[in-house]
Design a protein around this motif. Structure first.
Motif, mmCIF file in Angstrom:
data_model
loop_
_atom_site.group_PDB
_atom_site.id
_atom_site.type_symbol
_atom_site.label_atom_id
_atom_site.label_comp_id
_atom_site.label_asym_id
_atom_site.label_seq_id
_atom_site.Cartn_x
_atom_site.Cartn_y
_atom_site.Cartn_z
ATOM 1 N N THR A 160 -16.614 49.404 -1.328
ATOM 2 C CA THR A 160 -17.027 50.171 -0.152
ATOM 3 C C THR A 160 -18.583 50.238 -0.273
ATOM 4 N N LEU A 161 -19.129 50.105 0.842
ATOM 5 C CA LEU A 161 -20.489 50.004 1.119
ATOM 6 C C LEU A 161 -21.097 51.407 1.611
ATOM 7 N N ILE A 162 -20.191 52.284 2.338
ATOM 8 C CA ILE A 162 -20.478 53.321 2.760
ATOM 9 C C ILE A 162 -19.503 54.424 2.342
ATOM 10 N N ASN A 163 -19.764 55.668 2.439
ATOM 11 C CA ASN A 163 -18.865 56.978 2.211
ATOM 12 C C ASN A 163 -18.636 57.576 3.672
ATOM 13 N N PRO A 164 -17.573 57.570 4.322
ATOM 14 C CA PRO A 164 -17.351 57.887 5.600
ATOM 15 C C PRO A 164 -17.554 59.619 5.665
ATOM 16 N N LEU A 165 -17.347 60.146 4.294
ATOM 17 C CA LEU A 165 -17.580 61.598 4.305
ATOM 18 C C LEU A 165 -18.963 62.129 4.477
ATOM 19 N N ASP A 166 -19.836 60.979 4.363
ATOM 20 C CA ASP A 166 -21.336 61.311 4.715
ATOM 21 C C ASP A 166 -21.509 61.663 6.353
ATOM 22 N N TYR A 167 -20.666 61.056 7.339
ATOM 23 C CA TYR A 167 -20.909 61.038 8.568
ATOM 24 C C TYR A 167 -19.641 61.864 9.334
ATOM 25 N N ASP A 168 -20.156 62.876 9.716
ATOM 26 C CA ASP A 168 -19.372 63.726 10.479
ATOM 27 C C ASP A 168 -19.104 63.538 12.137
ATOM 28 N N ALA A 169 -18.351 64.120 12.775
ATOM 29 C CA ALA A 169 -18.283 64.110 14.230
ATOM 30 C C ALA A 169 -19.497 64.131 15.154
ATOM 31 N N HIS A 170 -20.152 65.056 14.707
ATOM 32 C CA HIS A 170 -21.575 65.408 15.498
ATOM 33 C C HIS A 170 -22.547 64.137 15.231
ATOM 34 N N PHE A 171 -22.444 63.708 13.925
ATOM 35 C CA PHE A 171 -23.331 62.525 13.624
ATOM 36 C C PHE A 171 -22.979 61.011 14.679
ATOM 37 N N ASP A 196 -12.435 64.822 10.812
ATOM 38 C CA ASP A 196 -12.357 64.464 12.309
ATOM 39 C C ASP A 196 -13.421 63.130 12.415
ATOM 40 N N ALA A 197 -13.765 62.773 11.634
ATOM 41 C CA ALA A 197 -14.527 61.301 11.670
ATOM 42 C C ALA A 197 -14.078 60.252 10.888
ATOM 43 N N ARG A 198 -13.021 59.979 11.250
ATOM 44 C CA ARG A 198 -12.138 58.940 10.092
ATOM 45 C C ARG A 198 -12.595 57.575 10.544
#
Ligand code: SF4
Ligand code: SF4
Length: 283
Positions: A248-259, A79-81
């Protein structure tokens, strides 16, 4: 163009796009972009390149794929797409560099004698891309190239020179018999006229400063939305990008909705400053 990293391109005459302008004005009149004030300004320039560069004769339109491992979607419970275009270096900067290389390759040493347009300059890039033979306007409103799909960035280089040959428009319609994007769009933002109601569009609401997110369900998207592209059969068969500038420069899976709910503007700029996500943290 290939040596500068473009995957598809074409050349069109710098002429007034009267039909496209009329469609755009009708779209604005139908209240499809009430908060995007920049779209209501410079409408004449958007459809007449000679108003952007005096003496304009030709426009080179370029497309480059950015399709990456996240373009075709996320696991259902994530849920942090982030839209896949935002995971790379900011395309405005990258495409401008690429067009400067093209201009230099054409022997143009004074780059002030040309105009490079990448999204932020008012120019009808999608209309020009179709006229340049790059692809058709999909029902999701995006240009779809038959080989590359729609995960492409577009830009244009306006020249004051006549070219030897000009491209033929793309006339086929690869959407016939489909309609997946209309069914997939979580908010019903796709109009029957191959345009978007930006008020309903998650991408607009999460990217534009005027998006006003209170009481708007972004369906798990933090920045942008790829739903009407990841469902498209032309994107399923499209290859991943080859231009390394779009790695890609970042991995979106590293960042969740809380972040995302707790990150400060300063932290956001420090982590994501090179990407389109930086826009989210502008004060
Ligand atoms: S980007 Fe998302 S919300 Fe906007 S039209 Fe496409 S699917 Fe709908
Ligand atoms: S999903 Fe189908 S209708 Fe929508 S843009 Fe792709 S081909 Fe066209």
């Amino acid at each position: 163009m290939a040596s500068a990293g473009f995957d598809a391109w074409g050349v069109v005459r710098a002429e007034k796009l009267s039909d496209a302008k009329a469609r755009f004005e009708a779209w604005l009149s139908d209240d499809n972009a009430p908060d995007l004030h920049y779209l209501h300004r410079n409408v004449d320039k958007r459809f007449d390149a000679t108003l952007l560069l005096e003496g304009a004769k030709s426009i080179i339109v370029g497309a480059v794929s950015y399709k990456n491992a996240f373009s075709m979607g996320y696991e259902a419970d994530f849920d942090a797409r982030i839209a896949s275009y935002a995971l790379t270096n900011d395309y405005h900067t990258t495409l401008k560099e690429m067009f400067r290389e093209v201009a230099t390759g054409l022997g143009i040493t004074d780059h002030k004698s040309v105009k490079i347009c990448v999204d932020s300059t008012p120019l009808a890039e999608k209309s020009l891309a179709r006229l340049a033979g790059i692809g058709w306007t999909g029902r999701n409103s995006l240009i779809i190239n038959p080989k590359l799909g729609s995960f492409i960035n577009l830009g244009a280089l306006i020249l004051t020179d006549e070219c030897d040959t000009y491209s033929a428009p793309y006339e086929e319609d690869g959407c016939v018999g489909c309609g997946r994007c209309l069914l997939r769009c979580p908010t019903g933002a796709i109009n029957p006229t191959r345009t978007i109601n930006t008020t309903l569009c998650i991408s607009n609401r999460t990217v534009e400063p005027s998006g006003k997110l209170a009481d708007f369900d972004t369906k798990g998207w933090v920045f942008g939305c790829d739903e009407c592209q990841s469902c498209c059969p032309h994107n399923a068969t499209a290859p991943l990008h080859v231009n390394p500038r779009f790695n890609t420069l970042i991995n979106p899976l590293d960042y969740d909705a809380h972040f995302w709910a707790n990150i400060s503007p300063e932290e956001g700029q420090a982590i994501f400053g090179a990407t389109p996500l930086a826009r989210k943290f502008k004060k």
